[in-house]
Design an enzyme around this catalytic site. Structure first.
Site, PDB file in Angstrom:
ATOM      1  N   LYS A 197      14.958 164.006  27.076  1.00 10.92           N
ATOM      2  CA  LYS A 197      13.820 162.959  27.198  1.00 10.92           C
ATOM      3  C   LYS A 197      12.873 163.881  26.638  1.00 10.92           C
ATOM      4  O   LYS A 197      12.675 164.976  26.354  1.00 10.92           O
ATOM      5  CB  LYS A 197      13.801 162.462  28.266  1.00 10.92           C
ATOM      6  CG  LYS A 197      15.064 161.628  29.015  1.00 10.92           C
ATOM      7  CD  LYS A 197      15.305 160.190  27.899  1.00 10.92           C
ATOM      8  CE  LYS A 197      16.806 159.716  27.783  1.00 10.92           C
ATOM      9  NZ  LYS A 197      17.171 159.152  29.123  1.00 10.92           N
TER      10      LYS A 197
HETATM   11  C1  LIG Z   1      18.292 158.327  29.793  1.00 11.18           C
HETATM   12  C2  LIG Z   1      18.202 156.689  30.186  1.00 11.18           C
HETATM   13  C3  LIG Z   1      18.518 156.392  31.249  1.00 11.18           C
HETATM   14  C4  LIG Z   1      19.254 157.164  32.178  1.00 11.18           C
HETATM   15  O1  LIG Z   1      18.654 158.123  32.529  1.00 11.18           O
HETATM   16  P1  LIG Z   1      19.564 159.534  33.210  1.00 11.18           P
HETATM   17  O2  LIG Z   1      18.445 160.511  33.760  1.00 11.18           O
HETATM   18  O3  LIG Z   1      20.366 159.799  32.292  1.00 11.18           O
HETATM   19  O4  LIG Z   1      20.332 158.833  34.348  1.00 11.18           O
HETATM   20  C5  LIG Z   1      18.217 155.068  31.604  1.00 11.18           C
HETATM   21  N1  LIG Z   1      17.826 154.219  30.701  1.00 11.18           N
HETATM   22  C6  LIG Z   1      17.269 154.658  29.455  1.00 11.18           C
HETATM   23  C7  LIG Z   1      16.895 153.532  28.535  1.00 11.18           C
HETATM   24  C8  LIG Z   1      17.687 155.940  28.941  1.00 11.18           C
HETATM   25  O5  LIG Z   1      17.363 156.528  27.765  1.00 11.18           O
END
Ligand SMILES: *Cc1c(COP(=O)(O)O)cnc(C)c1O
Length: 413
Positions: A197
């Site tokens: 992210k």
């Molecule tokens: C990455 C992501 C998640 C989940 O996050 P994690 O930290 O991997 O559990 C949920 N929703 C979206 C849109 C994402 O891109």
């Protein structure tokens, strides 16, 4: 647009999976060292988690922020905060991360999939409105790849029915709609700090809200619903331990000040890429939602299969030869075609909570999702990074141009 044709061997692009494409450095090391020296690694006693929560809330202009162990946990907390009855419906989107969907099932509610705009992959206000039923308890939207949903219209639909909106902002740090940060339009906003992210602690998440009751329930859900600091604390309701460790929070405290720079670099690179790709046959640059800022977690192009035979997979195959690892069709298939939904694989052989669903809530017929199928047939997701230089962008654009031109001519370049 004339694109310089690259003659150099494949470039190695910075990757968000390692130090080449991450902003982790001395600041994070110093904070993590401080956490370790303090000997306090639990968020209930340490200072870093509180510090992260205070500065994140301020950075998005929310009254409350709570850190948790992942983006999926953040979504689960938001659902727990709105407290659905078993069998209540939560409207969501057919194109999102599974971490935004399984928490709904774990909480005994039914995910009801809305359709998306075939140009952006974002859920549409019209489709959300069409899925509302007397059992709708919440609406979750995902700002796909960093491009805000049309929150003005989605909030109008939700407010008309008095339904809370949860914004999955995992991919859209720093993005705004009508000048207001996404994540703060709805009742609750969820963020992820997972490795790939905008900012990361490896794993981690955040929930923001302006509503003090939802804030209280979110806080409790992260903490086994134990009333820390209350005169007569108890475990008030069913909840998990979704706390981050102080190590994660220390890392995040180091990452957060870097976010504006990360966003600015990603946006500038995307604007340059738009120019470089102009005139590439069969490839169109990412659509931005009007009156919004897109912060480019990924740069997603649409590939016209009538111009480029084979569409996104064919283009991706060519790009792989140039060492560019793109994702044709993003999640490959609509979320409702994944086994968990197709076969209703939940708890043992019970199929619960699907056993509580109305037939319409789980009607996944293709005719109900024209936008979803059209979008997935056309989308090609390029890896995106704040460290892309002019050389990287020229290399990406010229590789795409060459691949697209070759395929458009029927493979006889
Ligand atoms: C990455 C992501 C998640 C989940 O996050 P994690 O930290 O991997 O559990 C949920 N929703 C979206 C849109 C994402 O891109």
């Amino acid at each position: 647009m004339n694109i310089p044709i690259s003659t150099t061997p494949p470039l190695q692009l910075p990757s968000d999976q390692d130090a080449t494409g991450r902003t982790l450095g001395d600041e994070e090391i110093a904070f993590i060292a401080e956490a370790i020296r303090s000997g306090t690694l639990t968020a209930t006693k340490g200072n870093f988690t509180k510090r992260l929560e205070t500065s994140f809330a301020a950075s998005v202009g929310a009254k409350h922020a709570y850190a948790c162990s992942s983006g999926s946990a953040a979504v689960h907390c938001a659902i727990a905060a709105v407290d659905p009855e078993p069998g209540d419906e939560v409207i969501t989107t057919s194109i999102t991360d599974m971490g935004a969907l399984t928490p709904i099932l774990f909480h005994g509610a039914i995910p009801v999939f809305a359709d998306v705009d075939p140009r952006t992959g974002n859920v549409t206000p019209e489709s959300v409105a069409a899925r509302i039923s007397p059992r709708t308890k919440a609406i979750i939207v995902t700002h796909l790849f960093g491009n805000p949903c049309d929150m003005t219209s989605i909030m109008a639909v939700a407010n008309k029915h008095g339904i809370p909106v949860i914004e999955d902002t995992a991919q859209a740090f720093g993005a705004t709609h009508a000048g207001k940060p996404v994540g703060t339009w709805g009742s609750l906003g969820c963020f992820s700090l997972q490795q790939g992210k905008h900012v990361t602690t490896g794993e981690g998440g955040l929930v923001v809200t302006n509503n003090s009751d939802l804030a209280r329930r979110t806080y409790l859900f992260i903490n086994k619903a134990w009333g820390y600091g209350d005169p007569q604390p108890d475990h008030y309701f069913i909840a998990l331990n979704y706390r981050p460790s102080e190590l994660q929070s220390a890392c995040a405290v180091g990452q957060l000040p870097k976010l504006p720079g990360v966003v600015a670099a990603r946006v500038a690179a995307a604007e340059r890429m738009d120019q470089l790709l102009a005139g590439t046959p069969g490839v169109s640059v990412p659509q931005r939602t009007p009156n919004s800022s897109h912060t480019f977690w990924k740069y997603s192009v649409l590939v016209d299969p009538t111009v480029i035979p084979g569409g996104p997979p064919a283009l991706a195959k060519e790009l792989k030869l140039a060492n560019i690892l793109s994702a044709p069709r993003y999640i490959q298939k609509p979320a409702f075609r994944c086994q968990v939904f197709r076969d209703q694989r939940t708890f043992g052989n019970s199929r619960w909570p699907f056993t509580l669903a109305t037939p319409e809530a789980v009607d996944y017929s293709a005719e109900r999702f024209p936008g979803t199928f059209e979008y997935l047939d056309r989308v090609l997701v390029l890896p995106w990074n704040e460290r892309y230089t002019a050389d990287h962008l020229n290399y990406l654009a010229s590789s795409i141009y060459q691949a697209a031109t070759k395929l458009a001519k029927g493979g006889a370049a």
